[in-house]
Design a protein around this motif. Structure first.
Motif, mmCIF file in Angstrom:
data_model
loop_
_atom_site.group_PDB
_atom_site.id
_atom_site.type_symbol
_atom_site.label_atom_id
_atom_site.label_comp_id
_atom_site.label_asym_id
_atom_site.label_seq_id
_atom_site.Cartn_x
_atom_site.Cartn_y
_atom_site.Cartn_z
ATOM 1 N N LEU A 107 0.826 -1.209 0.000
ATOM 2 C CA LEU A 107 0.000 0.000 0.000
ATOM 3 C C LEU A 107 0.858 1.257 0.000
ATOM 4 O O LEU A 107 0.539 2.244 -0.670
ATOM 5 C CB LEU A 107 -0.948 -0.005 1.198
ATOM 6 N N ARG A 108 1.963 1.217 0.745
ATOM 7 C CA ARG A 108 2.880 2.360 0.747
ATOM 8 C C ARG A 108 3.472 2.569 -0.646
ATOM 9 O O ARG A 108 3.622 3.713 -1.107
ATOM 10 C CB ARG A 108 3.982 2.108 1.767
ATOM 11 N N TYR A 152 -11.551 1.743 -0.723
ATOM 12 C CA TYR A 152 -10.960 3.000 -1.207
ATOM 13 C C TYR A 152 -11.938 3.750 -2.116
ATOM 14 O O TYR A 152 -12.018 4.983 -2.067
ATOM 15 C CB TYR A 152 -9.647 2.724 -1.939
ATOM 16 N N MET A 204 -6.408 10.864 -4.045
ATOM 17 C CA MET A 204 -5.571 9.859 -3.386
ATOM 18 C C MET A 204 -6.307 8.523 -3.295
ATOM 19 O O MET A 204 -5.776 7.472 -3.671
ATOM 20 C CB MET A 204 -5.183 10.342 -1.986
ATOM 21 N N PHE A 205 -7.549 8.545 -2.812
ATOM 22 C CA PHE A 205 -8.310 7.302 -2.651
ATOM 23 C C PHE A 205 -8.616 6.659 -4.003
ATOM 24 O O PHE A 205 -8.554 5.437 -4.155
ATOM 25 C CB PHE A 205 -9.607 7.565 -1.885
ATOM 26 N N ARG A 211 0.808 3.959 -3.105
ATOM 27 C CA ARG A 211 0.525 5.360 -2.772
ATOM 28 C C ARG A 211 1.532 6.253 -3.472
ATOM 29 O O ARG A 211 1.171 7.280 -4.054
ATOM 30 C CB ARG A 211 0.603 5.571 -1.259
ATOM 31 N N SER A 212 2.805 5.864 -3.422
ATOM 32 C CA SER A 212 3.855 6.669 -4.043
ATOM 33 C C SER A 212 3.797 6.608 -5.557
ATOM 34 O O SER A 212 3.816 7.645 -6.232
ATOM 35 C CB SER A 212 5.233 6.197 -3.559
ATOM 36 N N ARG A 239 -8.015 14.483 -1.330
ATOM 37 C CA ARG A 239 -8.266 13.177 -0.711
ATOM 38 C C ARG A 239 -8.991 12.247 -1.685
ATOM 39 O O ARG A 239 -8.684 11.047 -1.759
ATOM 40 C CB ARG A 239 -9.067 13.343 0.576
ATOM 41 N N ALA A 283 -0.980 6.769 -6.611
ATOM 42 C CA ALA A 283 -2.011 7.611 -6.008
ATOM 43 C C ALA A 283 -1.587 9.070 -5.872
ATOM 44 O O ALA A 283 -2.420 9.978 -6.004
ATOM 45 C CB ALA A 283 -2.419 7.042 -4.654
ATOM 46 N N LEU A 284 -0.315 9.319 -5.615
ATOM 47 C CA LEU A 284 0.129 10.700 -5.437
ATOM 48 C C LEU A 284 -0.077 11.540 -6.695
ATOM 49 O O LEU A 284 -0.412 12.726 -6.611
ATOM 50 C CB LEU A 284 1.608 10.735 -5.029
ATOM 51 N N MET A 297 -5.523 4.886 -5.279
ATOM 52 C CA MET A 297 -5.305 3.604 -4.602
ATOM 53 C C MET A 297 -6.219 2.536 -5.188
ATOM 54 O O MET A 297 -5.772 1.417 -5.492
ATOM 55 C CB MET A 297 -5.553 3.748 -3.098
#
Length: 318
Positions: free
Chosen positions: A164-165, A286, A201-202, A168-169, A198, A172-173, A205
């Motif tokens: 997930l990290r 998400y 971002m979601f 995100r990078s 937000r 999603a960013l 993901m």
């Protein structure tokens, strides 16, 4: 009929965006120009510019400014795709030859660098230093996500948290940034801007998790690449990571120690141990979070568009 066609304003602006994108990407160098033109013509979902355009409609919309920002975001995305394809040694993208396959690695690297510099050249015309620093930090994080993915290839110790990290990078960013820049350039209120950030971002993901699900159960003719393509490259994503955690007998890990991979057997076990179901459930969470942010926005046709876009992305087949 595409989603754009249901929203005439979005359709008109996405058509205008294509023209703007091509103008920004014209090059005096015939080889680089040809390579980039081929990539633009191959199309794509154009999600990031669509997010920028839709987000901007919650404020003081200025079409010329939005086309400029939307183009810079898509050009950044194109640059990352070229470099990703080189690293992954991918032969096709969207059922077409990747740039390095068609023109060679050297030309592809030059083209990717050209796109990065073009994007920041577009942004530097009017954006302030703080905005440029913020954008640069996002791109740095995107690169770090890609590097982490590369370094963790074939690792049996991947966890859901690490996955997930990473997404995100790497994904999603940039979705978040697309919404944020659209909101900022249109002087949206802080509350609206934060909700759009937000949401982006979601959505990013959920989008990446869906992408990774399709690598296991997608239709090759629709996704434009072989099923199990990431798996073959040692990129372990959510369905497999979760399944390995539930595989008490170690059958999956045993299969992953043998090369070449028996893709069909691995996919069967991923499904058996609930990897696909878990990934779909998390993707839906998400997606729900993204919609909760949309519900905080003023009700207009652009909010409706973003709702439908969210549903389209999590239900897509490619």
């Amino acid at each position: 009929m595409t989603l754009w066609d249901k929203y005439p304003v979005i359709k008109e602006e996405m058509d205008a965006f294509e023209g703007t994108l091509r103008r920004f990407l014209s090059s005096k160098n015939e080889l680089i120009g040809s390579a980039i033109s081929t990539m633009v013509s191959a199309g794509g979902k154009r999600l990031r510019p669509a997010l920028t355009i839709a987000s901007a409609h919650f404020g003081e919309y200025n079409m010329d400014e939005i086309m400029r920002i939307a183009s810079s975001i898509e050009i950044l995305h194109m640059a990352t795709l070229i470099h990703d394809d080189i690293i992954d040694e991918a032969k096709t993208r969207r059922s077409m030859e990747t740039m390095h396959q068609k023109y060679g690695v050297n030309v592809a690297i030059f083209a990717g660098d050209y796109l990065f510099s073009t994007s920041f050249s577009i942004l530097s015309v009017k954006e302030d230093v703080d905005t440029l620093v913020h954008i640069a930090s996002i791109i740095k994080s995107v690169c770090e996500g890609e590097i982490e993915q590369y370094c963790s290839r074939f690792s049996k110790d991947m966890s859901v948290y690490k996955y997930l990290r990473r997404i995100r990078s790497k994904t999603a960013l940039l979705f978040m940034l697309s919404c944020e820049l659209g909101a900022n350039i249109s002087h949206c209120s802080r509350d609206v801007t934060n909700s759009l950030k937000r949401f982006g971002m979601f959505l990013g993901m959920a989008f990446q998790i869906k992408d990774d699900i399709l690598d296991y159960i997608g239709d090759e003719t629709k996704i434009g690449k072989p099923v199990g393509n990431d798996l073959k490259d040692g990129i372990y994503t959510l369905p497999l990571i979760y399944a390995m955690e539930k595989d008490n007998n170690g059958k999956l890990k045993d299969l992953l120690y043998n090369q070449p991979y028996e893709i069909e057997k691995i996919i069967e076990l991923v499904i058996k141990y609930g990897g696909i179901k878990y990934a779909e459930d998390l993707m839906d969470k998400y997606s729900k979070k993204a919609k909760e942010e949309l519900n905080k926005l003023p009700h207009n046709e652009f909010r409706d568009f973003l709702f439908e876009l969210t549903d389209d992305l999590v239900n897509r087949e490619n």
